[in-house]
Write an enzyme that holds these catalytic residues in place. Structure first.
Site, PDB file in Angstrom:
ATOM      1  N   ASP A 105     -73.444 -67.215   9.628  1.00 25.41           N
ATOM      2  CA  ASP A 105     -72.709 -68.296   8.984  1.00 25.41           C
ATOM      3  C   ASP A 105     -73.314 -69.634   9.458  1.00 25.41           C
ATOM      4  O   ASP A 105     -74.517 -69.818   9.394  1.00 25.41           O
ATOM      5  CB  ASP A 105     -71.207 -68.152   9.287  1.00 25.41           C
ATOM      6  N   HIS A 308     -68.588 -60.878   4.287  1.00 28.31           N
ATOM      7  CA  HIS A 308     -69.163 -62.000   5.029  1.00 28.31           C
ATOM      8  C   HIS A 308     -69.215 -61.794   6.533  1.00 28.31           C
ATOM      9  O   HIS A 308     -70.104 -62.316   7.202  1.00 28.31           O
ATOM     10  CB  HIS A 308     -68.362 -63.265   4.717  1.00 28.31           C
TER      11      HIS A 308
END
Length: 331
Positions: A105, A308
């Site tokens: 991320d 994610h």
């Protein structure tokens, strides 16, 4: 029982940083694990244990604004220069010459910047979900606004009144219930399943995260949880203590970071690995297309059936990929 090495502290680069250090001190180059938003070093708990057990030295900091690390007040103190400088200062503190930097991320964006700005301290780079791209032709915030509108979370994060910070801070438990879940199978995917990262998402994806968290009812969410109750409590307790402003301040530097990167050569000249997640709606595998053009020594690996939060959703697979690549490329 959650196993973590002892938390250590270092005064560096104008802050006090909390970090974990595991595995044999003699191992080189060590692996530095960099978390994203809204996370902290604890997000790498599975990899810390697995890499250390494999004889690899692994270091995982709570980065500036998060967890056990200082949270300066000034937005400018969260610039890309500060965030990459913290990692260099951590190496200095630990008397380490070079390291392999692994980032997920926002941490991915930071680690791809390391060889551009501190080439002599970087042995290799691994991006988890977050691709490396050349400098955008215009301010990224303009791209977000045009593509997703004013309610897109990164656009909202620019609010000088800190309204998103307040919403998350008043709904910490709900925020982690909302974020830390596996995505729905693609044919059922809808709002609430999009994770947190860059600009790979479809313009149809609802990215108004503050409002989605405020209105969220965990009891009506069919998505599978990623965290155990014990794990979630560690995140919730940490963010109740720290608040969200430190991490959101990383986003508040995006335009300034972009402006100052003009003229910076974005070619990555170290061995690199891109780990992609099949079902990441915001950072899909397609967002990594073309990375070979600016990373001559690049390998790619696709984690199937992962959203994610890849290192927490598929911890054993991610750990093994890191171990195999590290051994193959660095002995």
């Amino acid at each position: 029982m959650i196993e973590m090495p002892p938390l250590q502290f270092a005064k560096l680069n104008g802050i006090r940083m909390g970090y974990y250090d595991a595995g044999p001190m003699s191992d080189a180059p060590p692996v530095v694990l960099c978390h994203g938003w809204p996370e902290m070093a604890f997000s790498w708990r599975h990899q810390i244990k697995a890499l250390a057990a494999a004889g690899i030295r692994v270091i995982a900091p709570d980065q500036r604004g998060y967890g056990a690390t200082s949270r300066p007040d000034a937005v400018e103190d969260y610039s890309i220069e500060h965030l990459t400088g913290d990692l260099v200062a951590l190496l200095d503190h630990l008397k380490i010459d070079k390291a392999i930097f692994v980032g997920h991320d926002w941490g991915g964006f930071i680690v791809w910047q390391m060889p551009l700005r501190h080439r002599d301290r970087v042995a290799g780079v691994v991006g988890v979900n977050t691709p490396h791209t050349d400098r955008a032709p215009v301010d990224p915030l303009q791209i977000y606004k045009k593509r997703f509108g004013e309610t897109m979370y990164i656009v909202q994060f620019q609010d000088p009144a800190h309204e998103p910070d307040r919403i998350f801070g008043e709904n910490v438990d709900k925020a982690f219930d909302f974020f830390m879940r596996k995505p729905m199978p693609r044919k059922h995917a809808n709002v609430g399943e999009a994770p947190v990262g860059g600009i790979g998402a479809s313009s149809k994806t609802n990215l108004a995260f503050p409002q989605m968290v405020a209105a969220y009812d965990p009891g009506k969410d069919p998505r599978q949880k990623i965290l155990s109750d014990e794990e979630k409590k560690i995140f919730v307790d940490a963010f109740k203590e720290s608040g969200f402003t430190g991490g959101i301040n990383w986003y508040r530097n995006m335009s300034a970071n972009w402006a100052r990167a003009e003229g910076l050569d974005h070619t990555v000249r170290v061995p690199s690995l891109m780990i992609m997640a099949e079902n990441d709606a915001v950072l899909p595998p397609s967002s990594a297309d073309g990375m070979e053009n600016i990373i001559p020594d690049l390998e790619k690996y696709l984690v199937k059936d992962s959203g994610h939060w890849t290192q927490q959703e598929k911890p054993d697979e991610v750990s093994q990929v890191l171990i195999d690549w590290r051994r193959r490329r660095f002995g």
